[in-house]
Design a protein around this motif. Structure first.
Motif, mmCIF file in Angstrom:
data_model
loop_
_atom_site.group_PDB
_atom_site.id
_atom_site.type_symbol
_atom_site.label_atom_id
_atom_site.label_comp_id
_atom_site.label_asym_id
_atom_site.label_seq_id
_atom_site.Cartn_x
_atom_site.Cartn_y
_atom_site.Cartn_z
ATOM 1 N N THR A 50 25.976 23.802 23.702
ATOM 2 C CA THR A 50 25.115 22.794 24.320
ATOM 3 C C THR A 50 25.071 22.967 25.834
ATOM 4 O OG1 THR A 50 25.915 21.351 22.611
ATOM 5 C CG2 THR A 50 24.657 20.319 24.378
ATOM 6 N N LEU A 51 26.231 23.316 26.381
ATOM 7 C CA LEU A 51 26.309 23.497 27.821
ATOM 8 C C LEU A 51 25.304 24.530 28.307
ATOM 9 C CD1 LEU A 51 30.161 23.589 28.048
ATOM 10 C CD2 LEU A 51 28.670 21.844 29.030
ATOM 11 N N PHE A 52 25.139 25.548 27.475
ATOM 12 C CA PHE A 52 24.204 26.608 27.824
ATOM 13 C C PHE A 52 22.796 26.044 27.999
ATOM 14 C CE2 PHE A 52 21.808 30.228 28.128
ATOM 15 C CZ PHE A 52 21.176 30.652 26.969
ATOM 16 N N PHE A 53 22.370 25.232 27.043
ATOM 17 C CA PHE A 53 20.993 24.751 27.121
ATOM 18 C C PHE A 53 20.803 23.826 28.318
ATOM 19 C CE2 PHE A 53 19.382 27.023 23.780
ATOM 20 C CZ PHE A 53 20.282 27.045 22.742
ATOM 21 N N LEU A 54 21.831 23.057 28.603
ATOM 22 C CA LEU A 54 21.760 22.237 29.815
ATOM 23 C C LEU A 54 21.592 23.146 31.018
ATOM 24 C CD1 LEU A 54 24.600 19.628 29.329
ATOM 25 C CD2 LEU A 54 22.144 19.191 29.496
ATOM 26 N N GLY A 55 22.402 24.234 31.010
ATOM 27 C CA GLY A 55 22.370 25.170 32.132
ATOM 28 C C GLY A 55 20.988 25.773 32.312
ATOM 29 N N VAL A 56 20.398 26.181 31.216
ATOM 30 C CA VAL A 56 19.087 26.824 31.308
ATOM 31 C C VAL A 56 18.048 25.849 31.834
ATOM 32 C CG1 VAL A 56 17.216 27.790 29.951
ATOM 33 C CG2 VAL A 56 19.550 28.580 29.596
ATOM 34 N N THR B 176 23.145 31.506 33.624
ATOM 35 C CA THR B 176 22.148 31.963 32.646
ATOM 36 C C THR B 176 22.368 33.441 32.331
ATOM 37 O OG1 THR B 176 20.586 30.393 33.552
ATOM 38 C CG2 THR B 176 19.667 32.164 32.206
ATOM 39 N N TYR B 177 22.604 34.219 33.356
ATOM 40 C CA TYR B 177 22.860 35.645 33.156
ATOM 41 C C TYR B 177 24.120 35.842 32.308
ATOM 42 C CZ TYR B 177 23.287 40.592 33.989
ATOM 43 O OH TYR B 177 23.384 41.943 33.786
ATOM 44 N N MET B 178 25.152 35.099 32.660
ATOM 45 C CA MET B 178 26.412 35.221 31.927
ATOM 46 C C MET B 178 26.231 34.831 30.459
ATOM 47 S SD MET B 178 28.815 33.724 34.987
ATOM 48 C CE MET B 178 30.270 33.347 34.023
ATOM 49 N N GLN B 179 25.411 33.856 30.192
ATOM 50 C CA GLN B 179 25.186 33.453 28.794
ATOM 51 C C GLN B 179 24.542 34.578 27.991
ATOM 52 O OE1 GLN B 179 26.343 31.050 27.181
ATOM 53 N NE2 GLN B 179 26.560 29.222 28.426
ATOM 54 N N ASN B 180 23.755 35.412 28.646
ATOM 55 C CA ASN B 180 23.092 36.517 27.951
ATOM 56 C C ASN B 180 23.976 37.742 27.795
ATOM 57 O OD1 ASN B 180 20.218 36.209 27.117
ATOM 58 N ND2 ASN B 180 20.119 35.307 29.170
ATOM 59 N N PHE B 181 24.802 38.003 28.813
ATOM 60 C CA PHE B 181 25.495 39.288 28.825
ATOM 61 C C PHE B 181 27.003 39.206 28.719
ATOM 62 C CE2 PHE B 181 21.413 40.116 30.813
ATOM 63 C CZ PHE B 181 21.006 41.194 30.049
ATOM 64 N N TRP B 182 27.550 38.037 28.881
ATOM 65 C CA TRP B 182 29.005 37.902 28.833
ATOM 66 C C TRP B 182 29.305 36.949 27.690
ATOM 67 C CZ3 TRP B 182 32.372 36.397 33.681
ATOM 68 C CH2 TRP B 182 33.707 36.710 33.418
ATOM 69 N N VAL B 183 29.182 37.519 26.512
ATOM 70 C CA VAL B 183 29.117 36.714 25.302
ATOM 71 C C VAL B 183 30.423 36.810 24.530
ATOM 72 C CG1 VAL B 183 27.879 36.469 23.121
ATOM 73 C CG2 VAL B 183 26.628 37.024 25.209
ATOM 74 N N SER B 184 30.893 35.686 24.077
ATOM 75 C CA SER B 184 32.139 35.626 23.334
ATOM 76 C C SER B 184 31.900 35.909 21.857
ATOM 77 C CB SER B 184 32.738 34.232 23.492
ATOM 78 O OG SER B 184 33.843 34.094 22.631
ATOM 79 N N GLN B 185 32.905 36.487 21.232
ATOM 80 C CA GLN B 185 32.771 36.751 19.799
ATOM 81 C C GLN B 185 33.316 35.613 18.945
ATOM 82 O OE1 GLN B 185 34.420 40.844 19.559
ATOM 83 N NE2 GLN B 185 32.481 41.319 18.576
ATOM 84 N N GLY B 186 34.232 34.828 19.477
ATOM 85 C CA GLY B 186 34.796 33.756 18.671
ATOM 86 C C GLY B 186 34.570 32.399 19.300
ATOM 87 N N ALA B 187 35.112 32.228 20.494
ATOM 88 C CA ALA B 187 35.019 30.949 21.192
ATOM 89 C C ALA B 187 33.627 30.786 21.814
ATOM 90 C CB ALA B 187 36.082 30.912 22.277
ATOM 91 N N SER C 188 19.841 39.113 14.782
ATOM 92 C CA SER C 188 20.716 38.735 15.896
ATOM 93 C C SER C 188 20.147 39.169 17.243
ATOM 94 C CB SER C 188 22.112 39.318 15.694
ATOM 95 O OG SER C 188 22.061 40.714 15.808
ATOM 96 N N MET C 189 18.877 39.482 17.279
ATOM 97 C CA MET C 189 18.257 39.935 18.518
ATOM 98 C C MET C 189 18.306 38.874 19.605
ATOM 99 S SD MET C 189 17.549 42.727 19.243
ATOM 100 C CE MET C 189 16.412 43.993 19.688
ATOM 101 N N ARG C 190 18.654 39.285 20.780
ATOM 102 C CA ARG C 190 18.609 38.422 21.956
ATOM 103 C C ARG C 190 17.917 39.221 23.042
ATOM 104 N NH1 ARG C 190 23.421 34.661 22.489
ATOM 105 N NH2 ARG C 190 23.091 34.806 24.705
ATOM 106 N N PRO C 191 17.419 38.568 24.060
ATOM 107 C CA PRO C 191 16.826 39.333 25.145
ATOM 108 C C PRO C 191 17.896 40.192 25.833
ATOM 109 C CG PRO C 191 16.973 37.015 25.710
ATOM 110 C CD PRO C 191 17.360 37.144 24.282
#
Ligand code: NAG
Ligand code: NAG
Ligand code: NAG
Ligand code: NAG
Length: 269
Positions: free
Chosen positions: A7-13, A108-119, A258-261
């Protein structure tokens, strides 16, 4: 496997869009005025003691930029971890720090490229700061001088991770050598290694799972002249033997759902 954005991500965007026209870019850099007279030497190659630890990372100083086929963990200093328990931050805190410094575009950049696998992603970023940056001397609070704004070194660390990640567009480097993700053709370790070696000047660590048949990690090794924040990175050969087989290596296409930009860097899986 990508985790659905929190949710934090969407707020961020949402905020990022609103703030794009007027980024503040507050001062995040350390105060390096005392480094002017420090001897210039690469980390791990110093021939005299590094006495001002704000000028060059010490101890350690081997910088690793790791990328996973589905994610990457960022900038790491190899030996120590969790060096300052007072700066073990959690996910809400690091998101708050990014917000405090109005760095929506960075988040926003981090949400796209610095992605967690579990948490969640912010949990992962918080973990990386607490585990690694607290052990990297150039991110010490004391290095930020008398104008220190609380938590600026956290945001400065995130900026630095993103900068170093951008130095290694693995996906594009491989593609330029005709090495494209494929579910029909395998590649040899030499082909993949040579493509990356010829562009970076050093042998990265290549990690494969599935008994050495499936490429899923690339780690770049560096020594740094000066600070991680602004210094010059010199590539060094991997100190770890590849876990990939000599040939028959799969570099799989991503699962379509699972495509993302992705602009560059390793893509999603
Ligand atoms: C490099 O710097 C570290 C930290 O000051 C010091 O412990 C080490 O002895 C130095 N190396 C050499 C060869 O002087
Ligand atoms: C994060 O830490 C702060 C400060 O200690 C605390 O108030 C908050 O509840 C924590 N949040 C989470 C999600 O753990
Ligand atoms: C890195 O490895 C390559 C290939 O084995 C070798 O040719 C090169 O000399 C090495 N570089 C250094 C600095 O050791
Ligand atoms: C390619 O193969 C991998 C591994 O079996 C699979 O996860 C992926 O979905 C496949 N990609 C496509 C486009 O079929």
């Amino acid at each position: 496997m990508l985790v659905v954005a929190s949710t934090l991500f969407f707020l961020g965007v949402a905020h990022a869009t609103a703030n794009y026209s007027s980024p503040k870019y507050p001062t995040l850099y350390p105060d390096l005025t005392s480094c002017v007279d420090a001897p210039l030497q690469y980390s791990c190659e110093n021939t005299t003691a590094i006495t001002n630890t704000c000028c060059s990372p010490t101890p350690g100083g081997l910088v690793l930029q790791t990328q996973f086929w589905s994610t990457y963990t960022g900038l790491e200093d190899s030996y120590n971890q969790y060096c300052d328990s007072s700066r073990n931050y959690n996910s809400s805190q690091v998101v708050q720090f990014l917000e405090d410094f109005d760095r929506w575009e960075l988040m926003t950049y981090m949400q796209n490229f610095w992605v967690s696998q579990g948490a969640s992603n912010p949990e992962f970023w918080a973990h990386e700061f607490s585990k690694h940056a607290t052990c990297t001397s150039t991110f010490d609070v004391a290095c930020y001088g008398s104008d220190y704004q609380e938590h600026q070194e956290v945001v400065n660390f995130f900026e630095t991770v993103v900068k170093v990640f951008q130095m290694f567009p693995t996906y594009n480097m491989l593609a330029a050598f005709g090495i494209h993700p494929s579910n029909a053709t395998t590649y040899t370790l030499a082909e993949i290694t040579n493509a990356l070696y010829s562009q970076t000047g050093a042998i990265p660590y290549l990690g494969c799972s599935d008994d050495g048949t499936m490429l899923d990690e690339v780690w770049y090794y560096m020594h740094v002249l000066g600070t991680e924040q602004y210094g010059h990175f010199k590539m060094v050969n991997s100190t770890t033997t590849s876990s990939c087989n000599a040939d028959g290596i799969w570099y799989y296409e991503v699962t379509p759902t699972s495509m993302r930009p992705v602009i560059y860097g390793l893509g999603p899986a």
